[in-house]
Design a protein around this motif. Structure first.
Motif, PDB file in Angstrom:
ATOM      1  N   ALA A 121       0.844  -1.202   0.000  1.00 15.64           N
ATOM      2  CA  ALA A 121       0.000   0.000   0.000  1.00 15.64           C
ATOM      3  C   ALA A 121       0.876   1.247   0.000  1.00 15.64           C
ATOM      4  O   ALA A 121       1.970   1.256   0.547  1.00 15.64           O
ATOM      5  N   VAL A 122       0.372   2.313  -0.618  1.00 22.93           N
ATOM      6  CA  VAL A 122       1.075   3.597  -0.625  1.00 22.93           C
ATOM      7  C   VAL A 122       0.989   4.191   0.775  1.00 22.93           C
ATOM      8  O   VAL A 122      -0.053   4.153   1.417  1.00 22.93           O
ATOM      9  N   CYS A 123       2.091   4.736   1.244  1.00 21.45           N
ATOM     10  CA  CYS A 123       2.153   5.344   2.572  1.00 21.45           C
ATOM     11  C   CYS A 123       1.251   6.576   2.624  1.00 21.45           C
ATOM     12  O   CYS A 123       1.305   7.428   1.744  1.00 21.45           O
ATOM     13  N   ASN A 124       0.421   6.668   3.667  1.00 26.39           N
ATOM     14  CA  ASN A 124      -0.502   7.793   3.809  1.00 26.39           C
ATOM     15  C   ASN A 124       0.202   9.077   4.220  1.00 26.39           C
ATOM     16  O   ASN A 124      -0.253  10.164   3.896  1.00 26.39           O
ATOM     17  N   GLN A 125       1.304   8.960   4.961  1.00 25.46           N
ATOM     18  CA  GLN A 125       1.959  10.166   5.477  1.00 25.46           C
ATOM     19  C   GLN A 125       2.735  10.911   4.400  1.00 25.46           C
ATOM     20  O   GLN A 125       2.678  12.125   4.307  1.00 25.46           O
ATOM     21  N   CYS A 126       3.484  10.195   3.569  1.00 24.87           N
ATOM     22  CA  CYS A 126       4.315  10.860   2.559  1.00 24.87           C
ATOM     23  C   CYS A 126       3.708  10.806   1.164  1.00 24.87           C
ATOM     24  O   CYS A 126       4.248  11.393   0.236  1.00 24.87           O
ATOM     25  N   GLY A 127       2.614  10.100   0.992  1.00 22.43           N
ATOM     26  CA  GLY A 127       1.966  10.008  -0.311  1.00 22.43           C
ATOM     27  C   GLY A 127       2.750   9.197  -1.328  1.00 22.43           C
ATOM     28  O   GLY A 127       2.560   9.345  -2.521  1.00 22.43           O
ATOM     29  N   GLY A 128       3.661   8.356  -0.854  1.00 23.89           N
ATOM     30  CA  GLY A 128       4.432   7.495  -1.745  1.00 23.89           C
ATOM     31  C   GLY A 128       5.786   8.051  -2.150  1.00 23.89           C
ATOM     32  O   GLY A 128       6.540   7.400  -2.852  1.00 23.89           O
ATOM     33  N   SER A 129       6.133   9.254  -1.701  1.00 27.33           N
ATOM     34  CA  SER A 129       7.423   9.841  -2.091  1.00 27.33           C
ATOM     35  C   SER A 129       8.570   9.367  -1.205  1.00 27.33           C
ATOM     36  O   SER A 129       9.731   9.446  -1.600  1.00 27.33           O
ATOM     37  N   GLY A 130       8.256   8.937   0.020  1.00 36.58           N
ATOM     38  CA  GLY A 130       9.303   8.517   0.949  1.00 36.58           C
ATOM     39  C   GLY A 130       9.934   9.679   1.699  1.00 36.58           C
ATOM     40  O   GLY A 130      10.791   9.494   2.548  1.00 36.58           O
ATOM     41  N   ARG A 131       9.513  10.908   1.388  1.00 36.14           N
ATOM     42  CA  ARG A 131      10.068  12.102   2.023  1.00 36.14           C
ATOM     43  C   ARG A 131       8.926  12.951   2.588  1.00 36.14           C
ATOM     44  O   ARG A 131       7.823  12.960   2.040  1.00 36.14           O
ATOM     45  N   VAL A 132       9.204  13.672   3.668  1.00 34.46           N
ATOM     46  CA  VAL A 132       8.233  14.581   4.268  1.00 34.46           C
ATOM     47  C   VAL A 132       8.929  15.898   4.592  1.00 34.46           C
ATOM     48  O   VAL A 132      10.150  15.955   4.709  1.00 34.46           O
TER      49      VAL A 132
END
Length: 63
Positions: free
Chosen positions: A33-44
């Motif tokens: 699943a795509v990460c909810n926190q970073c939206g799939g970018s891996g960076r915040v």
């Protein structure tokens, strides 16, 4: 003494997915699943506003 500290925004690795952009699913064979926190970018983007309350330490004297 109260003071405020602001830290400017910076780019950091996502702590939820550890920078991968995906969260592993428990089922084998399913697409992660795509990460909810970073939206799939891996960076915040991380920033902070901190209010400090600094007081002298006065231990109580025992009688």
């Amino acid at each position: 003494m109260k003071s405020s500290v602001s830290k400017p925004p910076k780019i950091a690795l996502c702590r939820v997915c550890h920078g991968t952009g995906h969260i592993p699913t428990s089922s084998v064979g399913f697409k992660p699943a795509v990460c909810n926190q970073c939206g799939g970018s891996g960076r915040v983007t991380v920033s902070a506003k901190i209010e400090l309350d600094i007081r002298p330490y006065n231990p109580k004297k025992e009688a």
